[in-house]
Design a protein around this motif. Structure first.
Motif, PDB file in Angstrom:
ATOM      1  N   PHE A 104       0.814  -1.201   0.000  1.00 19.16           N
ATOM      2  CA  PHE A 104       0.000   0.000   0.000  1.00 19.16           C
ATOM      3  C   PHE A 104       0.855   1.262   0.000  1.00 19.16           C
ATOM      4  O   PHE A 104       1.961   1.293   0.575  1.00 19.16           O
ATOM      5  CB  PHE A 104      -0.903   0.035   1.235  1.00 19.16           C
ATOM      6  CG  PHE A 104      -2.089  -0.874   1.141  1.00 19.16           C
ATOM      7  CD1 PHE A 104      -1.979  -2.220   1.456  1.00 19.16           C
ATOM      8  CD2 PHE A 104      -3.315  -0.389   0.714  1.00 19.16           C
ATOM      9  CE1 PHE A 104      -3.078  -3.061   1.363  1.00 19.16           C
ATOM     10  CE2 PHE A 104      -4.416  -1.228   0.613  1.00 19.16           C
ATOM     11  CZ  PHE A 104      -4.294  -2.564   0.940  1.00 19.16           C
ATOM     12  N   GLY A 105       0.319   2.285  -0.630  1.00 16.77           N
ATOM     13  CA  GLY A 105       0.876   3.616  -0.496  1.00 16.77           C
ATOM     14  C   GLY A 105       0.495   4.208   0.849  1.00 16.77           C
ATOM     15  O   GLY A 105      -0.264   3.613   1.620  1.00 16.77           O
TER      16      GLY A 105
ATOM     17  N   TYR B  35      -3.238  -8.130   7.589  1.00 12.68           N
ATOM     18  CA  TYR B  35      -2.544  -6.857   7.506  1.00 12.68           C
ATOM     19  C   TYR B  35      -2.710  -6.107   8.825  1.00 12.68           C
ATOM     20  O   TYR B  35      -3.710  -6.258   9.522  1.00 12.68           O
ATOM     21  CB  TYR B  35      -3.127  -5.988   6.384  1.00 12.68           C
ATOM     22  CG  TYR B  35      -2.861  -6.515   4.996  1.00 12.68           C
ATOM     23  CD1 TYR B  35      -3.583  -7.587   4.488  1.00 12.68           C
ATOM     24  CD2 TYR B  35      -1.877  -5.948   4.201  1.00 12.68           C
ATOM     25  CE1 TYR B  35      -3.326  -8.086   3.220  1.00 12.68           C
ATOM     26  CE2 TYR B  35      -1.621  -6.432   2.918  1.00 12.68           C
ATOM     27  CZ  TYR B  35      -2.348  -7.503   2.442  1.00 12.68           C
ATOM     28  OH  TYR B  35      -2.090  -7.993   1.176  1.00 12.68           O
ATOM     29  N   GLN B  37      -2.528  -2.106  10.386  1.00 16.94           N
ATOM     30  CA  GLN B  37      -2.458  -0.681  10.083  1.00 16.94           C
ATOM     31  C   GLN B  37      -2.285   0.077  11.398  1.00 16.94           C
ATOM     32  O   GLN B  37      -3.180   0.097  12.242  1.00 16.94           O
ATOM     33  CB  GLN B  37      -3.726  -0.215   9.366  1.00 16.94           C
ATOM     34  CG  GLN B  37      -3.702   1.247   8.946  1.00 16.94           C
ATOM     35  CD  GLN B  37      -4.953   1.630   8.154  1.00 16.94           C
ATOM     36  OE1 GLN B  37      -6.000   1.008   8.278  1.00 16.94           O
ATOM     37  NE2 GLN B  37      -4.866   2.657   7.327  1.00 16.94           N
ATOM     38  N   HIS B  42      -0.587   3.113   6.936  1.00 16.70           N
ATOM     39  CA  HIS B  42      -1.274   2.364   5.902  1.00 16.70           C
ATOM     40  C   HIS B  42      -1.175   0.879   6.217  1.00 16.70           C
ATOM     41  O   HIS B  42      -0.306   0.466   6.997  1.00 16.70           O
ATOM     42  CB  HIS B  42      -0.658   2.668   4.527  1.00 16.70           C
ATOM     43  CG  HIS B  42       0.808   2.379   4.447  1.00 16.70           C
ATOM     44  ND1 HIS B  42       1.766   3.271   4.863  1.00 16.70           N
ATOM     45  CD2 HIS B  42       1.474   1.285   4.011  1.00 16.70           C
ATOM     46  CE1 HIS B  42       2.961   2.754   4.679  1.00 16.70           C
ATOM     47  NE2 HIS B  42       2.824   1.543   4.169  1.00 16.70           N
ATOM     48  N   PRO B  43      -2.052   0.057   5.637  1.00 16.40           N
ATOM     49  CA  PRO B  43      -1.987  -1.386   5.902  1.00 16.40           C
ATOM     50  C   PRO B  43      -0.663  -1.984   5.449  1.00 16.40           C
ATOM     51  O   PRO B  43      -0.174  -1.690   4.358  1.00 16.40           O
ATOM     52  CB  PRO B  43      -3.154  -1.949   5.086  1.00 16.40           C
ATOM     53  CG  PRO B  43      -4.087  -0.797   4.916  1.00 16.40           C
ATOM     54  CD  PRO B  43      -3.201   0.406   4.782  1.00 16.40           C
ATOM     55  N   PHE B  88      -6.526  -6.301   9.818  1.00 16.60           N
ATOM     56  CA  PHE B  88      -7.449  -6.674   8.748  1.00 16.60           C
ATOM     57  C   PHE B  88      -7.119  -8.064   8.241  1.00 16.60           C
ATOM     58  O   PHE B  88      -5.956  -8.410   8.051  1.00 16.60           O
ATOM     59  CB  PHE B  88      -7.315  -5.721   7.551  1.00 16.60           C
ATOM     60  CG  PHE B  88      -7.744  -4.316   7.793  1.00 16.60           C
ATOM     61  CD1 PHE B  88      -6.823  -3.348   8.138  1.00 16.60           C
ATOM     62  CD2 PHE B  88      -9.071  -3.951   7.649  1.00 16.60           C
ATOM     63  CE1 PHE B  88      -7.208  -2.028   8.348  1.00 16.60           C
ATOM     64  CE2 PHE B  88      -9.471  -2.638   7.854  1.00 16.60           C
ATOM     65  CZ  PHE B  88      -8.536  -1.680   8.209  1.00 16.60           C
TER      66      PHE B  88
END
Lengths: 113, 110
Positions: A104-105, B35, B37, B42-43, B88
């Motif tokens: 991810f960005g 994931y 976060q 961000h994740p 997540f």
């Protein structure tokens, strides 16, 4: 390390404006994705692309379009921004579809006023 | 369409307590990914499980994939303040992009 870079961290736009969110990845990944993240709703897929000039609608494509003219770049376009598009937008890329992780960005927090 | 349900939505624990989040899919998944976060971040990918009944460990984190490949869990033993964040799960139902659960936000009280 894989790097996914989004052009802006924070953005404020006016209702009705055309908005471009840019995403670039440097690992030659075939797949790129745009998600939006809202509290309590998790990550929702807007559009994705498995190849240059290819695009597919995700779960919430209404009000958005995308462009992928080059493999490393995937742009999200809000044709006419509305206040309900205020959100965190996350771009991601991956090498494969099923079996590889998504990178991810850092996200773009867009506020439409 | 494909849905991935995750519970609980929030969990507050005292530092040192254990934590578990559960993930359930309406369809069979070819694999499940987890994931994390961090707040303001961000994740970030943690792990992927592919085989039915698979169990993987990363230090204090234990990940399980159900026998039917429709559910998964993440268990953290003896939570620390560095575990704070939203976890997540995500699964691809076949040849489609990842579908994410809504996440479990973990708060750790020192």
């Amino acid at each position: 390390d894989v790097k996914v870079t989004q052009s802006s961290r924070y953005l404020v736009k006016r209702t009705g404006e055309k908005v471009f969110l840019e995403c670039v990845q440097d690992m030659d990944h075939e797949n790129m994705f745009w998600y939006r993240q809202d509290p309590g709703l998790g990550l929702r897929l807007i559009y994705f692309s498995y190849d240059v000039k290819m695009k597919e609608k995700g779960d919430i494509p209404e009000g958005y379009s995308v462009s992928r003219e080059k493999k490393e770049r995937f742009s999200l376009i809000l044709e006419s921004a509305s206040t309900n598009q205020t959100s965190m937008y996350l771009c991601a890329s991956s090498l494969g579809t099923e079996t590889t992780e998504a990178f991810f960005g850092q996200g773009t927090r867009l506020t439409v006023v | 369409g494909q849905q991935v349900m995750q519970i609980p939505q929030y969990q507050h624990v005292q530092e040192g307590e254990d934590f578990t989040t559960y993930c359930n899919s309406s369809t069979t998944l070819s694999n499940i990914q987890w994931y994390k976060q961090r707040p303001g971040g961000h994740p970030v990918f943690l792990i992927q499980l592919v085989k039915s009944g698979e169990v993987k460990k990363q230090k204090r984190l234990t990940f399980q994939f159900g026998e039917a490949k429709k559910n998964s869990s993440l268990h953290i033993t003896a939570t620390q303040t560095t575990d704070v964040g939203t976890y997540f799960c995500a699964g691809p139902p076949g040849n489609t992009p990842l579908v994410f659960g809504k996440g479990t936000r973990l708060s750790v009280i020192a």
